[in-house]
Design a protein around this motif. Structure first.
Motif, PDB file in Angstrom:
ATOM      1  N   ARG A  27       0.833  -1.210   0.000  1.00  0.00           N
ATOM      2  CA  ARG A  27       0.000   0.000   0.000  1.00  0.00           C
ATOM      3  C   ARG A  27       0.865   1.257   0.000  1.00  0.00           C
ATOM      4  O   ARG A  27       0.523   2.271  -0.613  1.00  0.00           O
ATOM      5  N   ARG A  28       2.006   1.225   0.704  1.00  0.00           N
ATOM      6  CA  ARG A  28       2.939   2.339   0.703  1.00  0.00           C
ATOM      7  C   ARG A  28       3.415   2.656  -0.711  1.00  0.00           C
ATOM      8  O   ARG A  28       3.549   3.822  -1.091  1.00  0.00           O
ATOM      9  N   GLY A  29       3.642   1.620  -1.518  1.00  0.00           N
ATOM     10  CA  GLY A  29       4.045   1.824  -2.902  1.00  0.00           C
ATOM     11  C   GLY A  29       2.993   2.562  -3.703  1.00  0.00           C
ATOM     12  O   GLY A  29       3.322   3.389  -4.566  1.00  0.00           O
ATOM     13  N   VAL A  30       1.716   2.290  -3.418  1.00  0.00           N
ATOM     14  CA  VAL A  30       0.629   3.007  -4.100  1.00  0.00           C
ATOM     15  C   VAL A  30       0.655   4.483  -3.725  1.00  0.00           C
ATOM     16  O   VAL A  30       0.513   5.368  -4.583  1.00  0.00           O
ATOM     17  N   VAL A  31       0.845   4.781  -2.441  1.00  0.00           N
ATOM     18  CA  VAL A  31       0.891   6.172  -1.979  1.00  0.00           C
ATOM     19  C   VAL A  31       2.057   6.915  -2.625  1.00  0.00           C
ATOM     20  O   VAL A  31       1.916   8.055  -3.094  1.00  0.00           O
ATOM     21  N   LEU A  32       3.222   6.273  -2.657  1.00  0.00           N
ATOM     22  CA  LEU A  32       4.399   6.908  -3.252  1.00  0.00           C
ATOM     23  C   LEU A  32       4.203   7.167  -4.741  1.00  0.00           C
ATOM     24  O   LEU A  32       4.626   8.212  -5.266  1.00  0.00           O
ATOM     25  N   GLN A  33       3.558   6.251  -5.431  1.00  0.00           N
ATOM     26  CA  GLN A  33       3.297   6.454  -6.858  1.00  0.00           C
ATOM     27  C   GLN A  33       2.345   7.628  -7.080  1.00  0.00           C
ATOM     28  O   GLN A  33       2.526   8.426  -8.008  1.00  0.00           O
ATOM     29  N   LEU A  34       1.336   7.764  -6.231  1.00  0.00           N
ATOM     30  CA  LEU A  34       0.414   8.894  -6.321  1.00  0.00           C
ATOM     31  C   LEU A  34       1.136  10.211  -6.061  1.00  0.00           C
ATOM     32  O   LEU A  34       0.883  11.213  -6.737  1.00  0.00           O
ATOM     33  N   MET A  35       2.037  10.215  -5.081  1.00  0.00           N
ATOM     34  CA  MET A  35       2.807  11.425  -4.801  1.00  0.00           C
ATOM     35  C   MET A  35       3.710  11.790  -5.974  1.00  0.00           C
ATOM     36  O   MET A  35       3.858  12.966  -6.317  1.00  0.00           O
ATOM     37  N   LYS A  36       4.295  10.780  -6.603  1.00  0.00           N
ATOM     38  CA  LYS A  36       5.153  11.030  -7.761  1.00  0.00           C
ATOM     39  C   LYS A  36       4.334  11.547  -8.952  1.00  0.00           C
ATOM     40  O   LYS A  36       4.740  12.488  -9.640  1.00  0.00           O
ATOM     41  N   ASP A  37       3.161  10.936  -9.190  1.00  0.00           N
ATOM     42  CA  ASP A  37       2.315  11.352 -10.314  1.00  0.00           C
ATOM     43  C   ASP A  37       1.832  12.788 -10.165  1.00  0.00           C
ATOM     44  O   ASP A  37       1.619  13.479 -11.162  1.00  0.00           O
ATOM     45  N   GLN A  38       1.667  13.237  -8.941  1.00  0.00           N
ATOM     46  CA  GLN A  38       1.164  14.590  -8.698  1.00  0.00           C
ATOM     47  C   GLN A  38       2.282  15.602  -8.442  1.00  0.00           C
ATOM     48  O   GLN A  38       2.012  16.748  -8.070  1.00  0.00           O
TER      49      GLN A  38
END
Length: 335
Positions: free
Chosen positions: A294-305
């Motif tokens: 789940r942490r990987g999903v959060v980090l990907q969202l932060m990177k995308d934004q």
């Protein structure tokens, strides 16, 4: 012709000599004899019609009755559509006003719930923590003591348009609805951070249409009375992080042993932002593998934004959770 009878159907007269006899005497014969004889009155009427070019009153009334029906034309269809749109707009405005008024009433009625319960920490004479007294294990932290990256992590995960909407994000609701229809189940929610604050502070967790409408009305009232910073501060202090930890500071102490939130690393921040979706399922103590995923999903969202770079994302995603929290004493007191 000798007796003044005209238009006699000779073929029928031969088969009915009795009728022909009456005709010869000048007696009008009805249609039942099949002669097709026109009476004097009919001949006079026809001659008047031919002379004046006018029909009788009966013929005019029949022609009026036979007027073609009006068809549902394009103009009438456009008029109906326009009237329907106007009616729908009026109903929508009335509903919106009702929601705003309801939200203001509920906000004023439950204003005392804005004060959150905090844990009371007991220390010995040497300044060592002895025990904790709490209804909810929470340590309130002000907005200025929350690092920017932590705020960005929650915005990227929970409400990417937090700074733009006024409590309800119709764009996010539409996007979530499309994804739910395509998946055939509820896979994404459309609640904003303000709506989540309204739910956690004023309402229960039941999933009903009435509760969602009430949540939306309170969210609008919160946006009208509080700033974005105040809403974020209260949200990060009220949400549940699992294992009896309420608020981001209590969670940081529990999962990483850090009271100063500015000491949190990026992977720790992303781990905390991953928990509220399902605290019992994504907390790192009970489920470190699920937490890392789940942490990987959060980090990907932060990177995308645009909050972090690809290098920062990769480094934070690769860290394993190895922290061993201290064993909690069983002699703590609750009330």
């Amino acid at each position: 012709k000798l007796f003044g009878v005209r238009h006699v159907n000779i073929s029928l007269a031969r088969s009915n000599p009795q009728g022909l006899f009456f005709c010869s005497l000048g007696i009008p014969v009805s249609r039942k004899y099949g002669f097709g004889i026109k009476t004097r009155r009919q001949e006079i009427g026809e001659s008047i019609t031919m002379a004046t070019g006018k029909r009788s009153v009966g013929a005019q009334s029949q022609s009026k009755k036979r007027k073609p029906k009006r068809r549902f034309g394009v103009k009438r269809l456009i008029a109906w559509l326009f009237a329907t749109c106007i009616l729908g707009l009026v109903c929508a405005m009335a509903g919106y006003i009702a929601v705003i008024l309801q939200g203001k009433r509920l906000y004023a009625k439950n204003l005392h719930k804005m004060d959150m319960d905090e844990a009371a920490v007991v220390y010995d004479v040497n300044g060592n923590e002895v025990t904790t007294l709490f209804r909810e294990n929470r340590e309130y932290v002000s907005y200025g003591d929350i690092p920017e990256k932590l705020i960005q992590a929650f915005i990227a995960t929970e409400d990417r348009r937090f700074a733009e909407h006024s409590g309800i994000d119709f764009w996010s609701i539409g996007r979530a609805l499309v994804k739910d229809i395509m998946a055939g189940e509820a896979v994404e929610g459309g609640s904003t951070i303000t709506q989540q604050l309204a739910k956690n502070m004023f309402l229960s967790s039941e999933k009903t249409l009435f509760r969602k409408a009430t949540e939306a009305s309170i969210a609008l009232a919160l946006e009208n009375h509080l700033s974005k910073q105040e809403i974020m501060e209260k949200y990060l202090n009220i949400i549940y992080f699992g294992n009896r930890a309420y608020g981001v500071k209590a969670a940081a102490k529990l999962y990483f042993g850090k009271s100063d939130l500015h000491q949190l690393e990026l992977w720790e921040i992303a781990t905390l932002a991953a928990i509220p979706k399902a605290p019992a399922y994504y907390n790192p103590i009970d489920h470190p593998d699920r937490s890392k995923e789940r942490r990987g999903v959060v980090l990907q969202l932060m990177k995308d934004q645009g909050y972090i770079t690809e290098e920062e994302r990769a480094q934070a995603a690769a860290v394993d959770y190895n922290y061993k929290p201290p064993v909690q004493k069983k002699d703590y007191v609750t009330f």
